[in-house]
Enzyme design. Sequence first.
Site, PDB file in Angstrom:
ATOM      1  N   GLY A   7      17.992  -0.334  -6.553  1.00 52.70           N
ATOM      2  CA  GLY A   7      19.118  -1.112  -6.943  1.00 52.70           C
ATOM      3  C   GLY A   7      19.637  -1.970  -5.650  1.00 52.70           C
TER       4      GLY A   7
ATOM      5  N   HIS B  93      13.766  -8.450  -6.872  1.00 56.74           N
ATOM      6  CA  HIS B  93      13.450  -7.465  -7.908  1.00 56.74           C
ATOM      7  C   HIS B  93      13.604  -8.478  -9.172  1.00 56.74           C
ATOM      8  CE1 HIS B  93      15.858  -5.015  -5.089  1.00 56.74           C
ATOM      9  NE2 HIS B  93      14.750  -4.108  -5.136  1.00 56.74           N
TER      10      HIS B  93
ATOM     11  N   LYS C 233       5.657  -7.169  -0.854  1.00 57.12           N
ATOM     12  CA  LYS C 233       6.530  -7.077   0.561  1.00 57.12           C
ATOM     13  C   LYS C 233       5.989  -5.704   1.083  1.00 57.12           C
ATOM     14  CE  LYS C 233      10.708  -6.841   2.293  1.00 57.12           C
ATOM     15  NZ  LYS C 233      10.468  -5.679   2.726  1.00 57.12           N
TER      16      LYS C 233
ATOM     17  N   GLN D 297       3.075   0.266   0.537  1.00 60.49           N
ATOM     18  CA  GLN D 297       3.381   1.331  -0.388  1.00 60.49           C
ATOM     19  C   GLN D 297       2.534   0.902  -1.733  1.00 60.49           C
ATOM     20  OE1 GLN D 297       7.663   1.871  -1.645  1.00 60.49           O
ATOM     21  NE2 GLN D 297       7.329   0.222  -2.965  1.00 60.49           N
TER      22      GLN D 297
HETATM   23  O1  PAF Z   1      10.301  -0.035  -3.221  1.00 58.88           O
HETATM   24  C1  PAF Z   1      11.238   0.577  -3.613  1.00 58.88           C
HETATM   25  O2  PAF Z   1      12.411   0.278  -3.804  1.00 58.88           O
HETATM   26  C2  PAF Z   1      10.993   2.375  -3.697  1.00 58.88           C
HETATM   27  O3  PAF Z   1      10.248   2.606  -2.698  1.00 58.88           O
HETATM   28  C3  PAF Z   1      10.595   2.902  -4.862  1.00 58.88           C
HETATM   29  C4  PAF Z   1       9.134   2.302  -5.457  1.00 58.88           C
HETATM   30  C5  PAF Z   1      11.510   2.493  -6.072  1.00 58.88           C
HETATM   31  C6  PAF Z   1      10.483   4.442  -5.127  1.00 58.88           C
HETATM   32  O4  PAF Z   1      11.631   4.900  -4.760  1.00 58.88           O
END
Ligand code: PAF
Length: 274
Positions: A28, A34, A146, A150
């Site tokens: 969010g 996003h 970014k 991850q």
């Molecule tokens: O990058 C993010 O916003 C979070 O790490 C994700 C991938 C939504 C997991 O909670």
Amino acid sequence: MVIVRSIDELQEAKQALAGTIGFVPTMGALHQGHLSLIQRARKENDHLIVSIFVNPTQFLEGEDLDAYPRKDKADIKICDIAGVDILFMPSIEAMYEEDELCIGAPAIRGYVLEGEKRPGHFDGMLQVVMKLLNLSGASKAYFGKKDAQQLALIAQMVKNYFMDVSIVPCDIVRDEKGLALSSRNVYLEGDEKQRALALSRSLKKATKLVMAGEVDVETIQKEMRKVLEVTDEIEYTSIVDRAFKPLKTVEIGNTIILVAARVGKPRLLDNIWI
Ligand code: PAF
């Protein structure tokens, strides 16, 4: 757009979708970064699911879980206008039960850089991303470059667990001055926004050196650190290959240059793929 908050509601809403599903998981406080993922996913799929869930298991003790920016009303509007079919906004109870089986981040790649600074963060992140990918039933899921580490770990999880979804890496979105967009940028106050630009400047400096023929990783990082002196704390600079193995010399087409630094309250991350 339908907003669903329970797993049952999500499964029911998905039944109305025929064709390919693209998925954008978020926590969010949506920004232009996003939105670029959402817009790309919208274009590349018949249907689009977005999730908004501030996942507690990826925050360490003492981190900003309670203070994490929440902007549900604005986020819902953004998703609606962007053509999202299903907005999944689950409660913690809907996502977790007690004594769960957990997958862990890989022993090496999961415990360097961000994994070293935030031990346990990637375990929680992978746990929730696996749940969300499974729930979404998407054939493609979109993640920003970014959070490069991850992204690499999610791609590894999908590969290691033979999950039937393609992970689509999406470019970093920056503001007009070059600051990589992040929900945590709202924490920057006063001159901190100006000083935060040192991260992208250090990457520009690194790129310039590489373009001028410099490939020695130590030399490049030394120059980056000079640019980063205006930050409050340089957490790391690192030059790795696309599989996150440290490099001694830059390999064009297979290199990521990363930086993490604290400016005021937030830790900021940035990187460039060379
Ligand atoms: O990058 C993010 O916003 C979070 O790490 C994700 C991938 C939504 C997991 O909670």
